[in-house]
Design an enzyme around this catalytic site. Structure first.
Site, PDB file in Angstrom:
ATOM      1  N   LYS A 170       8.633  -2.251   0.870  1.00 55.72           N
ATOM      2  CA  LYS A 170       8.192  -1.321   1.903  1.00 55.72           C
ATOM      3  C   LYS A 170       9.248  -1.244   3.000  1.00 55.72           C
ATOM      4  CE  LYS A 170       4.037  -0.324   0.287  1.00 55.72           C
ATOM      5  NZ  LYS A 170       3.585   1.046  -0.007  1.00 55.72           N
ATOM      6  N   GLU A 225      10.879   6.157  -2.454  1.00 56.92           N
ATOM      7  CA  GLU A 225       9.587   6.829  -2.593  1.00 56.92           C
ATOM      8  C   GLU A 225       9.157   7.472  -1.279  1.00 56.92           C
ATOM      9  OE1 GLU A 225       5.285   5.130  -4.006  1.00 56.92           O
ATOM     10  OE2 GLU A 225       7.076   4.340  -5.003  1.00 56.92           O
TER      11      GLU A 225
END
Length: 378
Positions: A170, A225
């Site tokens: 992340k 992403e």
């Protein structure tokens, strides 16, 4: 088993609320709990097919209350549905007005119908979907939340030791220097042979995304992403054209129309296919078909749902054959679940040879659901 026609005669519904082990980041802030609805469709021969609706913040899905309402209404239209129409009904769900705006409800109905169809065929769901091309084993990447550099490196090494071939980190919502340090620490920990992915969860503006991904290019990323807002398809395309990191569309991929728009805009190299967010397996397969036809890669992932939704996504991934690393090992994020051991650790995941998505899961759902009326519409 009772002799009958195989038509649907009963519906069971239930709910769950499972805490995350640690708060999970989303586009709408950290989430403490995962909530969802459990569905069981029963035929007149005693089989049950199970599904799950689990809307998640940031994906433009319905609320849990509206999902339940959609399921109750759609269940009335399912009353008496014969088995030869199960798969056709799953494909036709987007056209049913009661659930058209409810992808979670559609996903639950879709999976339950597919589960029943696979049971009647006597094969695992992956085999029903992919035939001989279906893989017996699926690889799942490790996902590492925002932690210290030392913790991230340790978690990555542990995942690789368990057999993971790919690690997702992340990023975003922190200084760029912190993200660079994070990628450096993990790359040094796992070496050059492990694939690294990053997920920004729409954290950056267009300019920030370009700056960040250029800074992260030296770490040889498999893809990045959803670096920008889901609705900013033009910005996503410009980010893709401005850096050397492959771009994956996640929150931007909401349905077939969005898939076609992303392809036309040349905005992505990879589609992140979440059956829960797309409204089920049938729609997911249609999205995968046009993605592959356009030369895009596909990663099938869960939406942090319970073991039911993860099992459905796992069978969809397996139906595509082996080779890819999918985002399915999210069960470990939950402190509680319906059934342990289903897609809860990264690395190789071996599918059950049972028909449908598994008898133990069906028993677990039956134990947490109650009968509801499905008298057909007048």
């Amino acid at each position: 088993m009772t002799v009958g026609t195989g038509a649907l005669v009963r519906v069971r519904l239930g709910a769950y609320r499972f805490p995350f082990r640690t708060p999970w980041p989303s586009a709408e802030g950290a989430q403490e709990f995962r909530e969802g609805l459990l569905l069981a469709l029963e035929d007149d021969e005693g089989r049950i097919g199970i599904g799950e609706s689990a809307p998640f913040p940031g994906f433009g899905m319905e609320s849990l209350a509206s999902s339940r309402s959609a399921l109750l209404l759609a269940a009335k239209y399912a009353a008496g549905l014969p088995p030869e129409h199960f798969l056709a009904a799953a494909e036709d769900l987007p056209r049913l007005a009661p659930v058209v705006a409810s992808p979670g409800a559609r996903a639950a109905l879709d999976l339950a119908l597919h589960d029943l169809a696979a049971q009647r065929a006597g094969v695992p769901l992956a085999t029903l979907l992919g035939g001989k091309a279906a893989a017996a084993t699926v690889y799942a990447n490790a996902t590492i939340p925002r932690v210290t550099l030392e913790q991230a490196a340790d978690l990555a090494r542990a995942a690789i030791a368990r057999g993971a071939r790919c690690v997702k980190l992340k990023v975003g919502r922190a200084p760029l220097a912190d993200d660079v340090a994070l990628l450096r620490a993990v790359r040094e920990a796992v070496g050059p042979g492990i694939a690294l992915r990053v997920d920004a969860n729409q954290a950056w503006s267009e300019g920030e995304a370009i700056e960040a991904l250029r800074a992260l290019e030296p770490f040889d990323l498999d893809y990045a992403e959803q670096p920008v807002a889901a609705g900013a398809v033009g910005a996503l395309a410009r980010v893709r054209a401005s850096c050397g990191v492959p771009i994956a569309a996640d929150e931007a991929l909401t349905d077939l129309r969005a898939a076609r728009r992303l392809i036309a805009a040349r905005a992505a190299d990879v589609f992140i296919v979440k059956p829960m967010a797309l409204g089920g397996i049938a729609t997911s397969r249609a999205v995968i078909e046009i993605a592959v036809g356009a030369g895009l890669r596909v990663t099938v992932t869960s939406l942090l749902e319970s073991a039911v939704g993860r099992a459905g996504a796992l069978h969809l991934a397996a139906s595509l054959g082996g080779g890819a690393d999918h985002g399915l090992a999210t069960g470990s994020a939950l402190a509680e679940d319906l059934l342990p051991g289903i897609a809860d650790a990264p690395g190789a995941i071996t599918l059950s040879s049972e028909s449908g998505i598994g008898e133990a899961l069906r028993r677990a759902v039956a134990a947490r659901t109650e009968l509801v009326s499905i008298e057909g519409p007048s």
